[in-house]
Design a protein around this motif. Structure first.
Motif, PDB file in Angstrom:
ATOM      1  N   LYS A 210      37.048  39.862  40.676  1.00  0.00           N
ATOM      2  CA  LYS A 210      36.876  39.072  39.461  1.00  0.00           C
ATOM      3  C   LYS A 210      35.467  39.214  38.880  1.00  0.00           C
ATOM      4  O   LYS A 210      35.257  38.941  37.700  1.00  0.00           O
ATOM      5  N   LYS A 222      43.694  40.822  40.717  1.00  0.00           N
ATOM      6  CA  LYS A 222      42.426  40.092  40.883  1.00  0.00           C
ATOM      7  C   LYS A 222      42.642  38.681  41.419  1.00  0.00           C
ATOM      8  O   LYS A 222      41.753  38.112  42.050  1.00  0.00           O
ATOM      9  N   ASN A 223      43.824  38.127  41.185  1.00  0.00           N
ATOM     10  CA  ASN A 223      44.098  36.743  41.568  1.00  0.00           C
ATOM     11  C   ASN A 223      43.880  36.538  43.063  1.00  0.00           C
ATOM     12  O   ASN A 223      44.430  37.264  43.886  1.00  0.00           O
TER      13      ASN A 223
END
Length: 259
Positions: A210, A222-223
């Motif tokens: 991120k 990215k989570n």
């Protein structure tokens, strides 16, 4: 039994999104991610299998040494992750065995692309883990493939675990995006149904993606990446240990089947 594994490769995902990304930059991300993984495994006292590309092995010998020193298995994952070929399994084995000084028994093709099992056997591998028996749009269509281990051309095939009925994939992307409680419940269902659980992650998931918008990574990747993914892996391992499950390497699993 828990077969936890990591596709230990040079980070090349930005190239899938049009970003000019060098091997050196990819190795920096993957080295840091691998060390973070090893920290989590060491803190919990569990073993895993690291499927390593030739590129990673040659460019991170110190990380390869740590993997072995801490009791994990090293297996092969092709040569160049960005440009896999059907014959990489031979060169990959030569490179990884030269770097580690150990015989390698397992193979996983980059992106779980298909391989010729008879050639895998001829190269000296005992198992192949290049199958995700699920439907993932744009990637896999394996709804008729066996869900659990099977033999083909003298090589044990060890597919990634999917849920028993709907074949929901329980690989890396699922732990990133599902509620943890739901992911843990699905894992328990697989264990109750199959008696063992197979999953895989990548070092770059444990890097703080991120913080790098220049990578142009999709949100679903990215989570919960970086430190959040370390925490998710840690909680998954702790849950499985609390349930009394044993973490074993893939070769140990093959040996237990007495093939």
């Amino acid at each position: 039994m828990i077969l936890l594994s990591f596709d230990t490769e040079e980070f090349d995902v930005p190239r899938e999104h049009g970003v000019d990304f060098s091997l050196e930059a990819g190795m920096k991300v993957s080295k840091e991610g691998t060390n973070r993984i090893l920290d989590v495994l060491k803190q919990n006292g569990v073993k895993a299998t690291f499927f390593c590309t030739g590129n990673f092995a040659e460019n991170a010998p110190e990380v390869m040494q740590r993997i072995m020193d801490e009791g994990h298995e090293v297996a092969c994952h092709g040569v160049d992750h960005w440009q896999p070929t059907e014959t990489d399994f031979v060169r990959s084995k030569e490179i990884v065995e030269r770097v580690t000084g150990r015989q390698v028994y397992g193979y996983r093709q980059p992106r779980m692309f298909p391989v010729v099992e008879s050639e895998i056997k001829r190269a000296g591998y005992r198992y192949n883990s290049s199958l995700n028996p699920a439907f993932i749009p744009g990637r896999y269509m394996h709804l008729t493939a066996p869900r659990t281990w099977f033999m083909k051309d003298g090589v044990m095939q060890i597919p990634a675990s999917v849920s028993p009925w709907l074949r929901f994939p329980l690989f890396w992307l699922s732990l990133h995006n599902l509620p943890e409680g739901l992911y843990h419940w699905l894992v328990k269902r697989v264990l109750k149904h199959d008696g063992y659980f197979v999953t895989y992650f990548h070092p770059w998931e444990f890097y703080d993606l991120k913080e790098h918008p220049e990578f142009k990574m999709p949100f679903i990747i990215k989570n919960h990446s970086g430190r959040q993914m370390m925490d998710r892996l840690d909680r998954l391992v702790k849950m499985l240990l609390a349930q009394g499950h044993e973490f074993i390497t893939y070769t140990e699993f093959v040996n237990k089947q007495k093939i």
